[in-house]
Design an enzyme around this catalytic site. Structure first.
Site, PDB file in Angstrom:
ATOM      1  N   CYS A   1       2.280   3.196  -3.266  1.00  0.00           N
ATOM      2  CA  CYS A   1       1.527   4.261  -3.934  1.00  0.00           C
ATOM      3  C   CYS A   1       1.102   5.337  -2.951  1.00  0.00           C
ATOM      4  O   CYS A   1       1.181   6.529  -3.232  1.00  0.00           O
ATOM      5  CB  CYS A   1       0.270   3.698  -4.597  1.00  0.00           C
ATOM      6  N   HIS A   2       0.610   4.918  -1.787  1.00  0.00           N
ATOM      7  CA  HIS A   2      -0.001   5.869  -0.858  1.00  0.00           C
ATOM      8  C   HIS A   2       0.967   6.438   0.155  1.00  0.00           C
ATOM      9  O   HIS A   2       0.590   7.299   0.945  1.00  0.00           O
ATOM     10  CB  HIS A   2      -1.151   5.192  -0.107  1.00  0.00           C
ATOM     11  N   CYS A  30      -8.013  -1.908  -5.086  1.00  0.00           N
ATOM     12  CA  CYS A  30      -6.592  -1.539  -5.090  1.00  0.00           C
ATOM     13  C   CYS A  30      -5.737  -2.797  -5.084  1.00  0.00           C
ATOM     14  O   CYS A  30      -4.761  -2.908  -5.828  1.00  0.00           O
ATOM     15  CB  CYS A  30      -6.238  -0.709  -3.851  1.00  0.00           C
ATOM     16  N   CYS A  51     -36.593   0.227  16.026  1.00  0.00           N
ATOM     17  CA  CYS A  51     -35.731   0.347  17.199  1.00  0.00           C
ATOM     18  C   CYS A  51     -34.962   1.648  17.191  1.00  0.00           C
ATOM     19  O   CYS A  51     -34.941   2.387  18.165  1.00  0.00           O
ATOM     20  CB  CYS A  51     -34.727  -0.806  17.248  1.00  0.00           C
ATOM     21  N   ARG A 100     -22.765  -6.016  11.179  1.00  0.00           N
ATOM     22  CA  ARG A 100     -23.762  -5.563  12.130  1.00  0.00           C
ATOM     23  C   ARG A 100     -25.144  -5.568  11.497  1.00  0.00           C
ATOM     24  O   ARG A 100     -26.113  -5.979  12.107  1.00  0.00           O
ATOM     25  CB  ARG A 100     -23.419  -4.173  12.665  1.00  0.00           C
ATOM     26  N   CYS A 153     -35.412  -1.435  10.871  1.00  0.00           N
ATOM     27  CA  CYS A 153     -34.356  -0.673  11.545  1.00  0.00           C
ATOM     28  C   CYS A 153     -34.994   0.471  12.315  1.00  0.00           C
ATOM     29  O   CYS A 153     -34.642   0.748  13.461  1.00  0.00           O
ATOM     30  CB  CYS A 153     -33.369  -0.099  10.536  1.00  0.00           C
ATOM     31  N   CYS A 196     -28.221  -7.697  12.942  1.00  0.00           N
ATOM     32  CA  CYS A 196     -29.505  -7.098  13.292  1.00  0.00           C
ATOM     33  C   CYS A 196     -30.649  -7.800  12.566  1.00  0.00           C
ATOM     34  O   CYS A 196     -31.675  -8.117  13.168  1.00  0.00           O
ATOM     35  CB  CYS A 196     -29.520  -5.607  12.915  1.00  0.00           C
ATOM     36  N   CYS A 224       0.864  -1.192   0.000  1.00  0.00           N
ATOM     37  CA  CYS A 224       0.000   0.000   0.000  1.00  0.00           C
ATOM     38  C   CYS A 224       0.899   1.241   0.000  1.00  0.00           C
ATOM     39  O   CYS A 224       0.637   2.245  -0.668  1.00  0.00           O
ATOM     40  CB  CYS A 224      -0.894   0.052   1.232  1.00  0.00           C
TER      41      CYS A 224
END
Lengths: 108, 138, 283
Positions: C102-103, C136, C202, C240, C199, C244, C99
């Site tokens: 390039c970064h 990437c 709640c 998550r 969703c 849920c 990584c």
């Protein structure tokens, strides 16, 4: 050796002679307690870090016996006296025989 | 619901066992304490245990102990499958005889701290920690 | 007379719990001394929801859990960040790059997390952070893609999130993103599962109340990936969402699916203005 075990310690860079400092340590480790079962219902064997020690210039600060009830990614916070400049040596002992180390120097 | 004799016997057996089990767990706690103290008397002043009243998740419960002048402090979780949590042994360069860590609690139970004080005597403190079962997400 | 008194008493008994139903607390979240925006005015597009202040999930947690996030050392999620830094500097794949090649440093990605999920015009697709990382890896590095919600990807997301810590979330919902926003909004208000919960049931209508012993938050995702005490590990947004929906006893969408990408666009935009906290600590 448990894979991906990484220690992190937080020690101040410097202190005055005789000062008490706070040290925090964290190490990534699953701390497999031996209580869990895998998807087939077989118990996953215990595999934890069972001991942690901190020494300064060879003298003991703290020596902790650890049991499976310590959470994953064991965390400790304690205080140490810094009599002079030197090195803190942190050691974690794994059930499987591996030993993990970290050191931090402190100036006075 | 009609029970056969077999079912009744099995149920009573199971019920009897659930009465016995907590006592066995307590025996483990007593054994651990006896091992640490060598059977000596344990007072109740000299060690402080800080633990939350309600632990948001039993997996990671922050606790700390402090016992000025102690050489060692042992922590037990009375309701866990095995009561041992950790024993802190303080060396000469420990600035204070106190430490914090994070522990696992299997359910609502007492957390016990026993300190071995400078004069060789022992002190004990305990706190009840409630461990909740969440709604969504467990 | 008797009945009137009883109804009055009953009314009081029902309303009393509302008084005690803990809303979000008033503490200030500062991480390593830097104050975070954890409560702010709701973005304009939420006008019909009835929510005028958006609140970070941090406010709904117990003091001990909150304390773990205020110091980057105490935060167990930061271990994954350390691991990701190692991965960042590791050369992988046929192009013999890391990584860093390039970064350069991870700091160069400051501001990135705050605007994701983002429309990628060149590719003509809506991309989540994980999709971009994998792109990437496969296109630029010639390396194998990470598993979408595996430990390595989640750690990398945490590393990228840290670079934007404190910056307000600013996910675009216009132009090409509008379609995803609408689709995500539809999912947000759809009741799923045996329990027929959406969703919104709640997180919009009952935030601040308790569902059994869990203190319901507004369901914001500015803190993701989050270190969940329950998993003792980092959890991603799509994980998550899946958890849920599964809790409503429904067959859930898959991690990385178009439905979850759209939902992530919508839910992220509900938090526009809150600081990126990642990785946060939640129960």
């Amino acid at each position: 050796m448990a894979s991906g075990v990484k220690p992190r310690v937080k020690v101040p860079k410097s202190a005055s002679a005789g000062e008490a400092i706070v040290i925090k340590t964290l190490i990534s480790h699953p701390m497999e307690s031996g209580q869990r079962k895998d998807s087939s219902g077989n118990p996953i064997p215990r595999s934890i870090i069972n001991r942690f020690t901190c020494e300064f210039n060879g003298q003991s600060v703290i020596d902790i016996t650890m049991e499976p009830a310590i959470s994953t990614n064991p965390y400790f916070e304690f205080e140490a006296t810094v009599p002079e400049a030197g090195d803190f040596a942190f050691t974690w002992y794994d059930d499987d025989g591996s030993v993990y180390n970290d050191t931090q120097s402190i100036a006075v | 619901m009609d029970f056969t004799r077999r079912e009744t016997l099995a149920l009573t057996g199971a019920a009897a066992l659930t009465f016995v089990l907590p006592f066995r767990a307590n025996a483990a706690v007593d054994d651990a304490i006896a091992n640490f103290t060598g059977g000596a008397a344990v007072g109740d002043a000299g060690v402080e245990l800080t633990a939350p009243e309600i632990a948001e998740n039993g997996n990671t419960v922050p606790i700390s102990v402090s016992a000025p002048g102690a050489t060692a402090i042992m922590i037990l979780a009375a309701g866990n499958p095995t009561p041992g949590v950790a024993t802190f042994n303080f060396g000469p360069l420990a600035a204070s005889q106190s430490a914090s860590t994070r522990m696992r609690l299997a359910g609502t139970q007492d957390v016990i701290a026993i300190a071995k004080l400078a004069d060789g005597s022992f002190a004990r403190s305990s706190k009840t920690v409630k461990v909740t079962i969440g709604g969504c997400g467990g | 007379m008797k009945y009137k008194a009883m109804t009055a008493f009953a009314a009081l008994a029902i309303s009393a719990p509302m008084l005690f139903a803990g809303g979000a607390d008033d503490d200030t979240l500062s991480i390593d001394g830097e104050v975070m925006i954890s409560k702010t005015a709701a973005p304009a597009h939420m006008a019909e929801t009835g929510i005028d202040t958006i609140i970070s999930g941090w406010h709904f947690r117990e003091d001990d859990t909150q304390a773990m996030q205020t110091d980057t050392f105490d935060n167990p999620g930061m271990i994954a960040v350390d691991q990701a830094i190692d991965a960042w500097n590791t050369v992988e794949g046929t192009a013999e790059k890391s990584c860093a090649s390039c970064h350069e440093g991870p700091e160069s990605l400051a501001g990135v997390r705050a605007v994701y999920p983002k429309w990628n015009a060149e590719a003509g697709e809506m991309r989540t952070l994980a999709m971009q990382v994998n792109n990437c890896r496969t296109e630029q590095m010639g390396a194998e893609a990470y598993k979408y919600d595996g430990a390595q990807m989640t750690a990398m997301e945490a590393l990228i999130s840290v670079q934007s810590r404190g910056m307000p979330v600013n996910v675009a919902i216009d132009g090409p993103a509008a379609e995803y926003y609408e689709k995500g909004k539809e999912i947000y208000y759809t009741r799923y599962g045996q329990l027929e919960l959406s969703c919104a049931n709640c997180h919009e209508q009952n935030y601040g109340n308790y569902i059994r012993a869990d203190h319901l938050s507004q369901g914001q995702i500015n803190g993701f990936p989050t270190y969940r005490l329950k998993n003792a590990g980092l959890v991603q947004t799509h994980n998550r969402f899946r958890g849920c929906i599964r809790d409503t006893r429904a067959e859930t969408f898959a991690v990385g699916s178009p439905e979850f990408i759209a939902l992530e666009v919508y839910v992220a935009s509900r938090g526009n203005g809150l600081s990126v906290e990642g990785p946060s600590v939640r129960q």
